[in-house]
Design an enzyme around this catalytic site. Sequence first.
Site, PDB file in Angstrom:
ATOM      1  N   TYR A   1       6.399  63.037  41.616  1.00  0.00           N
ATOM      2  CA  TYR A   1       6.510  64.443  41.190  1.00  0.00           C
ATOM      3  C   TYR A   1       7.805  65.139  41.632  1.00  0.00           C
ATOM      4  O   TYR A   1       8.000  66.301  41.334  1.00  0.00           O
ATOM      5  CB  TYR A   1       5.287  65.235  41.675  1.00  0.00           C
ATOM      6  CG  TYR A   1       4.977  65.102  43.164  1.00  0.00           C
ATOM      7  CD1 TYR A   1       5.646  65.881  44.098  1.00  0.00           C
ATOM      8  CD2 TYR A   1       4.037  64.183  43.620  1.00  0.00           C
ATOM      9  CE1 TYR A   1       5.372  65.759  45.452  1.00  0.00           C
ATOM     10  CE2 TYR A   1       3.750  64.053  44.968  1.00  0.00           C
ATOM     11  CZ  TYR A   1       4.418  64.842  45.884  1.00  0.00           C
ATOM     12  OH  TYR A   1       4.155  64.717  47.217  1.00  0.00           O
TER      13      TYR A   1
ATOM     14  N   ARG B 147      11.120  68.429  53.402  1.00  0.00           N
ATOM     15  CA  ARG B 147      10.078  67.420  53.654  1.00  0.00           C
ATOM     16  C   ARG B 147      10.622  66.063  53.223  1.00  0.00           C
ATOM     17  O   ARG B 147      10.719  65.785  52.029  1.00  0.00           O
ATOM     18  CB  ARG B 147       8.805  67.760  52.866  1.00  0.00           C
ATOM     19  CG  ARG B 147       7.594  66.946  53.310  1.00  0.00           C
ATOM     20  CD  ARG B 147       6.376  67.230  52.449  1.00  0.00           C
ATOM     21  NE  ARG B 147       6.338  66.388  51.267  1.00  0.00           N
ATOM     22  CZ  ARG B 147       5.492  66.557  50.245  1.00  0.00           C
ATOM     23  NH1 ARG B 147       4.618  67.549  50.262  1.00  0.00           N
ATOM     24  NH2 ARG B 147       5.531  65.753  49.196  1.00  0.00           N
TER      25      ARG B 147
ATOM     26  N   HIS C 298       3.716  63.620  51.223  1.00  0.00           N
ATOM     27  CA  HIS C 298       2.778  64.462  51.959  1.00  0.00           C
ATOM     28  C   HIS C 298       2.121  63.689  53.103  1.00  0.00           C
ATOM     29  O   HIS C 298       2.051  64.147  54.236  1.00  0.00           O
ATOM     30  CB  HIS C 298       1.710  65.011  51.018  1.00  0.00           C
ATOM     31  CG  HIS C 298       0.518  65.600  51.709  1.00  0.00           C
ATOM     32  ND1 HIS C 298       0.589  66.789  52.403  1.00  0.00           N
ATOM     33  CD2 HIS C 298      -0.744  65.142  51.846  1.00  0.00           C
ATOM     34  CE1 HIS C 298      -0.603  67.045  52.925  1.00  0.00           C
ATOM     35  NE2 HIS C 298      -1.428  66.065  52.618  1.00  0.00           N
TER      36      HIS C 298
END
Lengths: 315, 327
Positions: free
Chosen positions: A243, A230, A234
């Site tokens: 994070y 990814r 998000h």
Amino acid sequence: MYRQMVLARAVDRRMWVLNRQGKAPFVISGQGHEAIQVAAANAMRPGSDWLVPYYRDLAFCLALGQTARDFMLSVFGRAEDPNSGGRQMPSHFGSSRLRIMTKSSVVGTQICHAAGIAYAAKVRGLDEVAVTCIGEGGTSQGDWHEGLNWAGVHRLPFICIVQDNDYAISVPHRLQMGIDNVAKRAVGYGIAGVTVDGGDLLASYAAVKAAVERARGGDGATLISAKVARFTSHSSDDDQRRYRPQAELEALLRRDPIERFRGYLLDEGVMAEDVDDSVQQEATAEVDAAVTYAEAAASPLAEDTLRNVFAEESA
Amino acid sequence: MTQKTLIEGVREALMEEMERDERVWVLGEDVGRKGGVFLATEGLYDRYGEARVLDTPLAESSIIGVAIGAAMNGTIPVAEIQFADFIHPAFDQIVSEAARIRYRSNGDFGCPIVIRAPFGGGVHGGLYHSQSVEAFYAHVPGLKIVIPSTPEDTKGLLKAAIRDPDPVMFFEHKKTYRLIKGEIPEGDYVTPIGKAAVRREGTRLSVFAWGLMVHYCLQAAEEVAQEGISVEVVDIRTIAPLDKPAILASVEKTARALVVYEDNLTGGFGAEIAAIIAEEGFEMLDAPVIRVAGPDVPAMPFNKPQEEFFLPSPERIATAMRKLASY
């Protein structure tokens, strides 16, 4: 397939630019997932097989026949948006013409829908396969289990592709499941379980093609775990630097599925540099045209908020 | 004409619709060989086979989710949830999915499914076999909600539900299944969704109810009629779409409104009917709108005294009628 991946990346990057420009309120990305998606689309039979997508399936839907313009119309929330007439956030794909089932934002419900589509196909004697996608986080949902159980009970022409990018927003794989690879669960449903490097286009194509043939041959369902990277946060409302360690983010870039396939095509002499240049330019031009068109397109009418709650009498 | 039970109305509708249209099929827990725990699907398995009369895994969310998917691919599923009390795991599939598929696709997709579920109390079903759940779904545009109270309506409305292009929730009061008998017309007929029915004409007050409560209201109306109180009983029949004109027409006639429902008082669907009458019928009213409903406790207890305390009875309804008539 290379062209499809390049176009998807170009569309995806542009929507982030539009977001930063304040023109797109929300975007959610599929960068890094392109290989498994494009491979799967090309392993399917267009107009016959079904995709029950999830929100990262931009490359998948483009490869099935949606256009950059279709997508940009949804980014701007325009009336002409074929997915939802501008009602849904972007990346909530849907097209009855292309057999892409309309998607909600709920994670997991789509797995049961794909099982239902496959059940109907089987009972009606249709030679159709239902493919559905989800992230590894979604596999924790009850509906994921229930849908796969149906696929196993009825040996359905069903394929679930888990695009495992190690994170569900910020929650890492290790806090999502007690196994390293979700395909191991297939045995519990009596279906085939396959693991593939989802960043490897040709390996992904072979894996999905085999699953499609298994489904068409009446040999039942397949759970494919496709490991992918990814690249982006998000969504536009997230910042993954909060994070994910810097070293991990830097390492991701070495897993770019498009770069990998591009290198392969160049190394093998299948594609010349100048051909690649024109592929890139064509994609950019298509995205430019799509944005220009979509930005100028009309918004939906406020009073149409009340329409299409129920079937309307045909005018 | 012979008298038939309400559940025969369910069975006949399913049998005939499956015969008429091969796209129609039934799925649910125990609907196959057993014919359903109430025998609503009895005979279907023998006639149409397993593929169209399918026993499902014990997983309500997937019963609805699979039905939705199958509806996308050219079939018309009639999903049975064994008891309305167990529909909650499917709430997401019904509310986030079925109800919104047409809206969110701007009309590109429809979702022609029927969800049948027995509901209601008075059968010693305890907390988890007695609930009324219609209010949860009445809050959700995109769903049609039907609650028949007679055998004739059950058959006609279920046929209408199956032929409807949108998701229809069809709640059958389990105590009425065999208790309520009536004539079922011969031949094919459809009862339109969205129309209330006046079950008893009256002049002094109007009472609005659905399911078993219609019958209790008719009993109460009969009782108070002997005291000279003329009650009009309106069977709502379809919660959504709601027949507002019929409700207001009755209030205009009687100037007094009583709403009776089995669900908990607070936020039950009768509250919406009371609100509509108060808002749109205020100038017709000679008295406040009154509600008779279940108490605000979590659910209906199993034991007899507490079950009877919970369920509105003809006596309680009659008392409310007398109070309302005295204004």
